[in-house]
Motif scaffolding. Structure first.
Motif, PDB file in Angstrom:
ATOM      1  N   PRO A   1      -5.733   3.896  -1.187  1.00 16.87           N
ATOM      2  CA  PRO A   1      -6.377   2.580  -1.557  1.00 16.87           C
ATOM      3  C   PRO A   1      -7.866   1.773  -0.783  1.00 16.87           C
ATOM      4  O   PRO A   1      -7.658   1.738  -0.044  1.00 16.87           O
ATOM      5  CB  PRO A   1      -5.534   1.618  -1.758  1.00 16.87           C
ATOM      6  N   GLY A   2      -8.648   1.276  -1.510  1.00 24.20           N
ATOM      7  CA  GLY A   2      -9.880   0.878  -0.825  1.00 24.20           C
ATOM      8  C   GLY A   2     -10.800   2.021   0.070  1.00 24.20           C
ATOM      9  O   GLY A   2     -11.659   1.515   0.201  1.00 24.20           O
ATOM     10  N   GLU A   3     -10.200   2.947   0.012  1.00 24.72           N
ATOM     11  CA  GLU A   3     -11.391   4.244   0.850  1.00 24.72           C
ATOM     12  C   GLU A   3     -11.519   5.068  -0.119  1.00 24.72           C
ATOM     13  O   GLU A   3     -12.424   6.257   0.579  1.00 24.72           O
ATOM     14  CB  GLU A   3     -10.034   4.649   2.195  1.00 24.72           C
TER      15      GLU A   3
ATOM     16  N   ASP B   1     -12.667   0.388 -11.689  1.00 26.45           N
ATOM     17  CA  ASP B   1     -12.316   0.104 -10.891  1.00 26.45           C
ATOM     18  C   ASP B   1     -12.052   0.690  -9.530  1.00 26.45           C
ATOM     19  O   ASP B   1     -10.492   1.005  -8.978  1.00 26.45           O
ATOM     20  CB  ASP B   1     -11.205  -1.313 -10.545  1.00 26.45           C
ATOM     21  N   LEU B   2     -13.289   1.219  -9.243  1.00 22.35           N
ATOM     22  CA  LEU B   2     -12.869   2.217  -7.721  1.00 22.35           C
ATOM     23  C   LEU B   2     -12.315   1.626  -6.710  1.00 22.35           C
ATOM     24  O   LEU B   2     -11.730   2.600  -5.918  1.00 22.35           O
ATOM     25  CB  LEU B   2     -14.316   2.965  -6.961  1.00 22.35           C
ATOM     26  N   PRO B   3     -13.098   0.310  -5.989  1.00 17.88           N
ATOM     27  CA  PRO B   3     -11.583   0.185  -4.919  1.00 17.88           C
ATOM     28  C   PRO B   3     -10.723   0.210  -5.096  1.00 17.88           C
ATOM     29  O   PRO B   3      -9.816   0.640  -4.403  1.00 17.88           O
ATOM     30  CB  PRO B   3     -11.935  -1.317  -4.680  1.00 17.88           C
ATOM     31  N   ASP B   4      -9.804   0.275  -6.271  1.00 20.63           N
ATOM     32  CA  ASP B   4      -8.873   0.018  -6.674  1.00 20.63           C
ATOM     33  C   ASP B   4      -8.333   1.135  -7.962  1.00 20.63           C
ATOM     34  O   ASP B   4      -7.707   0.326  -8.539  1.00 20.63           O
ATOM     35  CB  ASP B   4      -8.017  -1.296  -7.291  1.00 20.63           C
TER      36      ASP B   4
ATOM     37  N   VAL C   1     -15.204   6.428  -1.129  1.00 17.62           N
ATOM     38  CA  VAL C   1     -16.547   6.593  -0.904  1.00 17.62           C
ATOM     39  C   VAL C   1     -17.275   6.616  -1.863  1.00 17.62           C
ATOM     40  O   VAL C   1     -17.672   7.579  -2.530  1.00 17.62           O
ATOM     41  CB  VAL C   1     -17.027   7.133   0.634  1.00 17.62           C
ATOM     42  N   SER C   2     -18.447   6.594  -1.923  1.00 24.37           N
ATOM     43  CA  SER C   2     -19.960   6.524  -2.947  1.00 24.37           C
ATOM     44  C   SER C   2     -21.277   7.261  -2.420  1.00 24.37           C
ATOM     45  O   SER C   2     -21.716   6.347  -0.844  1.00 24.37           O
ATOM     46  CB  SER C   2     -19.852   5.492  -3.770  1.00 24.37           C
TER      47      SER C   2
ATOM     48  N   GLN D   1       0.820  -1.318  -0.023  1.00 21.92           N
ATOM     49  CA  GLN D   1       0.125   0.310  -0.132  1.00 21.92           C
ATOM     50  C   GLN D   1       1.149   0.757   0.368  1.00 21.92           C
ATOM     51  O   GLN D   1      -0.013   2.426  -0.389  1.00 21.92           O
ATOM     52  CB  GLN D   1      -0.944  -0.070   1.461  1.00 21.92           C
TER      53      GLN D   1
END
Length: 126
Positions: free
Chosen positions: A72-74, A92-95, A76-77, A5
């Motif tokens: 990464p992974g943060e 790929d929003l989470p990544d 929000v939507s 990360q």
């Protein structure tokens, strides 16, 4: 995992600042092609994203999203209920950082290859 990360965050900082993908990605990018098919503004609400330093915000075709590229992974939507008839953001929003690292830039166009189940897509600086 933590080292990965940190390395990813460092590469994203470098990429969004000046290098990677052929120059700074700061600004707004609007989807113009997905899966080889043109997307027109009259097709409804067109997905887009904006980058400013490490911050990313945007519209995924149904919901607003935002977060930081160095976390990464943060991303929000919002969670609006959407009809099945909308253009979905092919990222790929989470990544999203890893997905951005695969993009190539040519002038005002940002080209993403098909990756991880997402179709190839093209965004234009808006």
């Amino acid at each position: 995992r933590r080292d990965f990360q940190i390395a990813l965050a460092a590469s994203l900082v470098a990429m969004t600042g000046t290098a990677g993908a052929g120059g700074s990605l700061d600004g707004t990018w609007v989807l113009v092609e997905v899966g080889g098919k043109s997307v027109s503004a009259d097709a409804g609400r067109v997905p887009s994203f904006s980058i400013s330093g490490n911050d990313i915000t945007g519209f995924d075709g149904c919901n607003q999203f935002g977060g930081r590229l160095d976390r990464p992974g943060e991303i929000v939507s919002t969670r609006m209920a959407c009809s099945g008839d909308y253009i979905a953001l092919p990222l790929d929003l989470p990544d999203v950082g890893a997905h951005l690292n695969k993009a190539t830039r040519s002038g005002d166009l940002l080209n993403f290859p098909a990756s991880g189940g997402f179709p190839a897509s093209v965004f234009k600086r808006g």
